[in-house]
Design a protein around this motif. Structure first.
Motif, PDB file in Angstrom:
ATOM      1  N   VAL A 219      61.773 -18.403  48.653  1.00  0.00           N
ATOM      2  CA  VAL A 219      60.647 -19.200  47.925  1.00  0.00           C
ATOM      3  C   VAL A 219      60.131 -20.160  49.140  1.00  0.00           C
ATOM      4  N   ILE A 220      60.853 -20.889  50.020  1.00  0.00           N
ATOM      5  CA  ILE A 220      60.273 -21.948  50.906  1.00  0.00           C
ATOM      6  C   ILE A 220      59.534 -21.061  51.906  1.00  0.00           C
ATOM      7  N   ALA A 221      60.067 -19.846  52.580  1.00  0.00           N
ATOM      8  CA  ALA A 221      59.427 -18.989  53.530  1.00  0.00           C
ATOM      9  C   ALA A 221      58.260 -18.383  53.178  1.00  0.00           C
ATOM     10  N   ASN A 222      58.097 -18.109  51.784  1.00  0.00           N
ATOM     11  CA  ASN A 222      56.899 -17.157  51.564  1.00  0.00           C
ATOM     12  C   ASN A 222      56.023 -17.766  50.465  1.00  0.00           C
ATOM     13  N   CYS A 223      56.125 -18.910  50.257  1.00  0.00           N
ATOM     14  CA  CYS A 223      55.096 -19.328  49.119  1.00  0.00           C
ATOM     15  C   CYS A 223      54.599 -20.713  49.477  1.00  0.00           C
ATOM     16  N   GLU A 224      53.147 -20.921  49.474  1.00  0.00           N
ATOM     17  CA  GLU A 224      52.832 -22.217  49.509  1.00  0.00           C
ATOM     18  C   GLU A 224      52.426 -22.913  48.256  1.00  0.00           C
ATOM     19  N   ASN A 225      52.124 -21.929  47.194  1.00  0.00           N
ATOM     20  CA  ASN A 225      52.053 -22.579  45.745  1.00  0.00           C
ATOM     21  C   ASN A 225      53.349 -23.066  45.125  1.00  0.00           C
ATOM     22  N   MET A 226      53.867 -24.047  45.749  1.00  0.00           N
ATOM     23  CA  MET A 226      55.110 -24.658  45.286  1.00  0.00           C
ATOM     24  C   MET A 226      55.031 -26.109  45.044  1.00  0.00           C
ATOM     25  N   ALA A 227      56.065 -26.829  44.180  1.00  0.00           N
ATOM     26  CA  ALA A 227      56.013 -28.042  44.179  1.00  0.00           C
ATOM     27  C   ALA A 227      57.419 -28.567  43.798  1.00  0.00           C
ATOM     28  N   MET A 228      57.792 -29.864  44.288  1.00  0.00           N
ATOM     29  CA  MET A 228      59.071 -30.323  44.160  1.00  0.00           C
ATOM     30  C   MET A 228      59.159 -31.433  43.651  1.00  0.00           C
ATOM     31  N   ARG A 229      60.140 -31.747  42.917  1.00  0.00           N
ATOM     32  CA  ARG A 229      60.615 -32.955  42.298  1.00  0.00           C
ATOM     33  C   ARG A 229      60.671 -34.158  43.254  1.00  0.00           C
ATOM     34  N   LEU A 230      60.116 -35.381  42.888  1.00  0.00           N
ATOM     35  CA  LEU A 230      59.987 -36.432  43.632  1.00  0.00           C
ATOM     36  C   LEU A 230      61.465 -37.009  44.277  1.00  0.00           C
ATOM     37  N   GLN A 231      62.330 -37.183  43.057  1.00  0.00           N
ATOM     38  CA  GLN A 231      63.686 -37.625  43.370  1.00  0.00           C
ATOM     39  C   GLN A 231      64.469 -36.893  43.964  1.00  0.00           C
ATOM     40  N   TRP A 232      64.371 -35.376  43.992  1.00  0.00           N
ATOM     41  CA  TRP A 232      65.108 -34.484  44.690  1.00  0.00           C
ATOM     42  C   TRP A 232      64.834 -34.344  46.062  1.00  0.00           C
ATOM     43  N   TRP A 233      63.502 -34.370  46.479  1.00  0.00           N
ATOM     44  CA  TRP A 233      62.914 -34.431  47.859  1.00  0.00           C
ATOM     45  C   TRP A 233      63.213 -35.672  48.478  1.00  0.00           C
ATOM     46  N   ASP A 234      63.321 -36.846  47.777  1.00  0.00           N
ATOM     47  CA  ASP A 234      63.419 -38.187  48.414  1.00  0.00           C
ATOM     48  C   ASP A 234      64.901 -38.071  48.598  1.00  0.00           C
ATOM     49  N   SER A 235      65.869 -37.535  47.987  1.00  0.00           N
ATOM     50  CA  SER A 235      67.253 -37.514  48.288  1.00  0.00           C
ATOM     51  C   SER A 235      67.767 -36.932  49.368  1.00  0.00           C
ATOM     52  N   LEU A 236      66.813 -35.972  49.683  1.00  0.00           N
ATOM     53  CA  LEU A 236      67.659 -35.034  50.982  1.00  0.00           C
ATOM     54  C   LEU A 236      67.450 -35.937  52.434  1.00  0.00           C
ATOM     55  N   PRO A 237      68.538 -35.671  52.952  1.00  0.00           N
ATOM     56  CA  PRO A 237      68.584 -36.247  54.650  1.00  0.00           C
ATOM     57  C   PRO A 237      67.281 -35.902  55.228  1.00  0.00           C
ATOM     58  N   GLU A 238      67.053 -36.476  56.482  1.00  0.00           N
ATOM     59  CA  GLU A 238      65.933 -36.173  57.186  1.00  0.00           C
ATOM     60  C   GLU A 238      66.042 -34.752  57.668  1.00  0.00           C
ATOM     61  N   GLN A 239      67.286 -34.479  58.347  1.00  0.00           N
ATOM     62  CA  GLN A 239      67.375 -33.360  58.876  1.00  0.00           C
ATOM     63  C   GLN A 239      67.303 -32.081  57.972  1.00  0.00           C
ATOM     64  N   LYS A 240      67.629 -32.137  56.783  1.00  0.00           N
ATOM     65  CA  LYS A 240      67.379 -31.157  55.703  1.00  0.00           C
ATOM     66  C   LYS A 240      65.918 -31.025  55.440  1.00  0.00           C
ATOM     67  N   LYS A 241      65.004 -31.917  55.128  1.00  0.00           N
ATOM     68  CA  LYS A 241      63.736 -32.269  55.068  1.00  0.00           C
ATOM     69  C   LYS A 241      63.112 -31.331  56.234  1.00  0.00           C
ATOM     70  N   LYS A 242      63.335 -31.595  57.406  1.00  0.00           N
ATOM     71  CA  LYS A 242      62.882 -30.858  58.551  1.00  0.00           C
ATOM     72  C   LYS A 242      63.214 -29.165  58.491  1.00  0.00           C
ATOM     73  N   ALA A 243      64.462 -29.173  58.142  1.00  0.00           N
ATOM     74  CA  ALA A 243      64.808 -27.453  57.984  1.00  0.00           C
ATOM     75  C   ALA A 243      63.813 -26.738  56.954  1.00  0.00           C
ATOM     76  N   VAL A 244      63.578 -27.686  55.895  1.00  0.00           N
ATOM     77  CA  VAL A 244      62.659 -27.011  54.907  1.00  0.00           C
ATOM     78  C   VAL A 244      61.433 -26.764  55.350  1.00  0.00           C
ATOM     79  N   GLU A 245      60.744 -27.781  56.140  1.00  0.00           N
ATOM     80  CA  GLU A 245      59.476 -27.762  56.602  1.00  0.00           C
ATOM     81  C   GLU A 245      59.149 -26.819  57.910  1.00  0.00           C
ATOM     82  N   THR A 246      60.416 -26.364  58.585  1.00  0.00           N
ATOM     83  CA  THR A 246      60.286 -25.450  59.468  1.00  0.00           C
ATOM     84  C   THR A 246      60.146 -24.349  58.893  1.00  0.00           C
ATOM     85  N   ALA A 247      61.078 -23.807  57.836  1.00  0.00           N
ATOM     86  CA  ALA A 247      61.021 -22.466  56.909  1.00  0.00           C
ATOM     87  C   ALA A 247      59.728 -22.453  56.573  1.00  0.00           C
ATOM     88  N   ALA A 248      59.312 -23.320  55.851  1.00  0.00           N
ATOM     89  CA  ALA A 248      58.041 -23.122  54.936  1.00  0.00           C
ATOM     90  C   ALA A 248      56.932 -22.734  56.302  1.00  0.00           C
TER      91      ALA A 248
END
Length: 275
Positions: A232-261
């Motif tokens: 989903v992350i690598a093939n879909c820009e039409n996506m939304a995430m829960r605020l609390q879930w994204w805010d709870s991620l460490p910066e390293q994991k956020k960067k990994a998601v952004e890189t995959a996207a």
């Protein structure tokens, strides 16, 4: 979107030029209202309500009609987006006609966008034929069900180029080919929610081995949720995430998601087979 919204807001990919510049062309997620995320003006209100009533007012059971409609909605949105992208590429190619390098770049992007759009329109004809005849035997599907609270919702599609083992299924640079298309949608169910994969039987050539490769991975490590999330992350820009879930991620994991996207966005870097 209301299933994951916090005070009517979610995180979604920013399309503001300022955010794009700050990320140097990369992907940035920003807080956005659910009334603006994922909307597209491809249908008038009357026809949108009539056509998609079985999925807008009822949870996924799934019925054959619902499966077709989820796939068809994802397809129509992508046609709408691609049509606008093609117009933009044509304008940029013409505007930069005096700059040989830029003109060649935008002209190449225009050709690729048109190739993708032409294949989408071909698929749309087949889906609409089934829709008008209320015949659903040509629509194939696989659904994965989850009972936990969702953190990500999405609706997308792609031409499967590599499967979950890294094997190439089709060459997206072969402009003479008719590409196989796979749609995938978040769908609320009576109990929990599901990830619905759907495709027209004419696309089974790539879609069936793609799903089989996922079964292989599940057999090997029994973690389908990880593979599906990466898909989903690598093939879909039409996506939304829960605020609390994204805010709870460490910066390293956020960067990994952004890189995959960012997969597939860089026109100078074809995707690796293991993405």
């Amino acid at each position: 979107l209301s299933l994951i919204a916090d005070n009517g807001h979610v995180y979604a990919i920013s399309k503001h030029i300022g955010d794009v510049k700050r990320s140097r062309g990369g992907v940035t997620y920003t807080k956005q209202g659910i009334n603006t995320v994922s909307t597209f003006r491809g249908f008038c209100e009357i026809h949108d309500s009539q056509v998609f009533l079985p999925i807008d007012t009822s949870p996924l059971i799934p019925t054959p009609q619902q499966i077709l409609l989820y796939a068809y909605r994802a397809l129509c949105r992508e046609v709408f987006v691609k049509e606008n992208a093609l117009l933009l590429m044509e304008k940029q190619a013409e505007r930069n006609r005096g700059n040989a390098a830029l003109h060649k770049l935008f002209e190449s992007m225009r050709q690729g966008t048109k190739f993708g759009l032409d294949n989408l329109l071909s698929q749309k004809i087949e889906y609409e034929k089934s829709l008008r005849m209320q015949s659903y035997t040509d629509i194939k599907s696989v659904i994965f069900c989850a009972d936990q609270k969702p953190s990500v919702v999405f609706s997308g599609l792609f031409y499967p180029d590599f499967d979950f083992t890294g094997r190439q299924l089709q060459d997206l640079s072969d402009y003479s080919a008719k590409l196989d298309l796979l749609t995938f949608s978040f769908a609320p169910m009576e109990q929990g929610w599901g990830i619905l994969f759907a495709w027209h039987s004419q696309s089974s050539g790539a879609c069936v081995p793609f799903m089989r490769s996922l079964a292989t991975r599940m057999y090997e490590d029994e973690k389908p949720e990880d593979h599906l999330f990466r898909l989903v992350i690598a093939n879909c820009e039409n996506m939304a995430m829960r605020l609390q879930w994204w805010d709870s991620l460490p910066e390293q994991k956020k960067k990994a998601v952004e890189t995959a996207a960012f997969n597939g966005i860089d026109v100078f870097a074809p995707p690796n087979g293991d993405y």
